[in-house]
Design an enzyme around this catalytic site. Structure first.
Site, mmCIF file in Angstrom:
data_model
loop_
_atom_site.group_PDB
_atom_site.id
_atom_site.type_symbol
_atom_site.label_atom_id
_atom_site.label_comp_id
_atom_site.label_asym_id
_atom_site.label_seq_id
_atom_site.Cartn_x
_atom_site.Cartn_y
_atom_site.Cartn_z
ATOM 1 C CE LYS A 14 -0.904 -0.272 4.954
ATOM 2 N NZ LYS A 14 0.261 0.469 5.424
ATOM 3 N NE ARG A 88 -1.517 1.539 11.041
ATOM 4 C CZ ARG A 88 -0.523 0.848 10.537
ATOM 5 N NH1 ARG A 88 -0.306 -0.373 10.919
ATOM 6 N NH2 ARG A 88 0.282 1.392 9.666
ATOM 7 N NE ARG A 123 8.787 -2.995 5.568
ATOM 8 C CZ ARG A 123 7.518 -2.813 5.917
ATOM 9 N NH1 ARG A 123 6.639 -2.427 5.039
ATOM 10 N NH2 ARG A 123 7.140 -3.042 7.147
ATOM 11 N NE ARG A 156 9.084 -0.469 9.466
ATOM 12 C CZ ARG A 156 7.824 -0.405 9.053
ATOM 13 N NH1 ARG A 156 7.549 0.075 7.856
ATOM 14 N NH2 ARG A 156 6.837 -0.826 9.815
ATOM 15 N NE ARG A 167 4.480 -3.996 11.911
ATOM 16 C CZ ARG A 167 5.521 -4.275 11.143
ATOM 17 N NH1 ARG A 167 6.546 -4.943 11.627
ATOM 18 N NH2 ARG A 167 5.540 -3.901 9.894
HETATM 19 P P1 ADP Z 1 3.068 -1.587 9.000
HETATM 20 O O1 ADP Z 1 1.797 -1.208 8.321
HETATM 21 O O2 ADP Z 1 3.918 -2.514 8.182
HETATM 22 O O3 ADP Z 1 2.865 -2.082 10.383
HETATM 23 P P2 ADP Z 1 3.793 1.243 9.272
HETATM 24 O O4 ADP Z 1 5.076 1.874 8.902
HETATM 25 O O5 ADP Z 1 2.589 1.703 8.527
HETATM 26 O O6 ADP Z 1 4.030 -0.305 9.096
HETATM 27 O O7 ADP Z 1 3.529 1.443 10.837
HETATM 28 C C1 ADP Z 1 4.519 1.099 11.773
HETATM 29 C C2 ADP Z 1 3.988 1.189 13.199
HETATM 30 O O8 ADP Z 1 3.583 2.550 13.494
HETATM 31 C C3 ADP Z 1 2.748 0.360 13.519
HETATM 32 O O9 ADP Z 1 3.057 -0.979 13.827
HETATM 33 C C4 ADP Z 1 2.214 1.118 14.757
HETATM 34 O O10 ADP Z 1 2.993 0.844 15.897
HETATM 35 C C5 ADP Z 1 2.467 2.564 14.386
HETATM 36 N N1 ADP Z 1 1.292 3.162 13.696
HETATM 37 C C6 ADP Z 1 1.233 3.526 12.391
HETATM 38 N N2 ADP Z 1 0.020 4.033 12.104
HETATM 39 C C7 ADP Z 1 -0.704 3.985 13.249
HETATM 40 C C8 ADP Z 1 -2.024 4.338 13.617
HETATM 41 N N3 ADP Z 1 -2.886 4.871 12.728
HETATM 42 N N4 ADP Z 1 -2.425 4.111 14.890
HETATM 43 C C9 ADP Z 1 -1.606 3.599 15.794
HETATM 44 N N5 ADP Z 1 -0.332 3.237 15.547
HETATM 45 C C10 ADP Z 1 0.111 3.422 14.286
#
Ligand code: ADP
Length: 221
Positions: A14, A88, A123, A156, A167
């Site tokens: 995405k 989320r 990744r 990461r 996750r």
């Molecule tokens: P992924 O979708 O692969 O988990 P992201 O880079 O989008 O990776 O997000 C990394 C982390 O950032 C998430 O696991 C969470 O801890 C935090 N995070 C991102 N977006 C949100 C959100 N909308 N609400 C709460 N935590 C978030």
């Protein structure tokens, strides 16, 4: 002005699609995870809080995310925005629908969780400019080195097997159910994320009635 949401399981691509669409339209790509990681990198007070959640693979509490949303100029850019990683959970989805006009939500689906795990564990990101790489599908020209800025590529901190599992579980329990919420509002499209990035990009433009040759969004259609 167009506001689009990209939701999907980890590794579904995405982020890649959000980048392609936002650059096609010349609008902001707001990657919430990246904004949080920038705080961590700059060692801000908030960053110290976010780190404790992110490294464990947990959500950052809603109050921080919503506060950020209310204040961030990028998110509120009047030209439009592609939201990647928000909402989320239901609290965030309701907050979004109450205060912002969302045109469309795309849900990226993968055929199996194994593919998601394989993609995430391959990744790498640039420690300097945060560009994304993948050892399976988007290798850097020189091993461990960013093509764009020469920075060192790293994994990461939350791409460990344990944090990935957490996750994915959170995604299934808290994020995936939002599909029904947006479907009911008539703004959801499901995308098969197993197809190539180019095919998916084309499909998204079609759904939004955007001419692939013209960066233009026709609201009347
Ligand atoms: P992924 O979708 O692969 O988990 P992201 O880079 O989008 O990776 O997000 C990394 C982390 O950032 C998430 O696991 C969470 O801890 C935090 N995070 C991102 N977006 C949100 C959100 N909308 N609400 C709460 N935590 C978030």
């Amino acid at each position: 002005m167009i506001k689009v949401v990209f939701m999907g399981i980890q590794g579904s691509g995405k982020g890649t699609q959000a980048r392609l669409l936002s650059s096609h339209l010349g609008i902001e790509h707001v990657n919430v995870g990246q904004i949080l990681r920038n705080h961590i990198k700059q060692n801000t007070e908030l960053g110290k809080v976010f780190k404790t959640y992110i490294e464990k693979g947990e959500f950052v509490p809603d109050k921080y995310i919503i506060d950020m949303f209310e204040k961030d100029d990028h998110i509120n850019n009047p030209l439009g925005v592609v939201l990647d990683g928000f909402p989320r959970n239901l609290v965030q989805a309701q907050f979004l629908m109450d205060g912002f006009h969302v045109h469309h939500v795309f849900l990226f689906e993968l055929e199996s969780e194994d593919i998601a795990i394989e993609r995430i564990s391959s990744r790498r990101i640039c420690s300097a400019c945060a560009a994304d790489y993948n050892l399976l599908s988007k290798k850097p020209k020189v091993e461990d080195t960013c093509d764009l800025c020469g920075g060192k590529l790293i994994q990461r901190a939350d791409d460990t097997v344990e944090a990935i599992q957490k996750r994915l579980t959170l995604y299934h329990n808290r994020t995936a159910p939002l599909a029904a919420y947006f479907e009911e509002k008539g703004i959801l499209s499901k995308i098969n994320a197993n197809h190539s990035p180019e095919e998916i990009h084309k499909q998204i433009l079609q759904i939004l009635h955007i001419d692939p040759n013209t960066p233009f969004y026709d609201k009347k259609k």
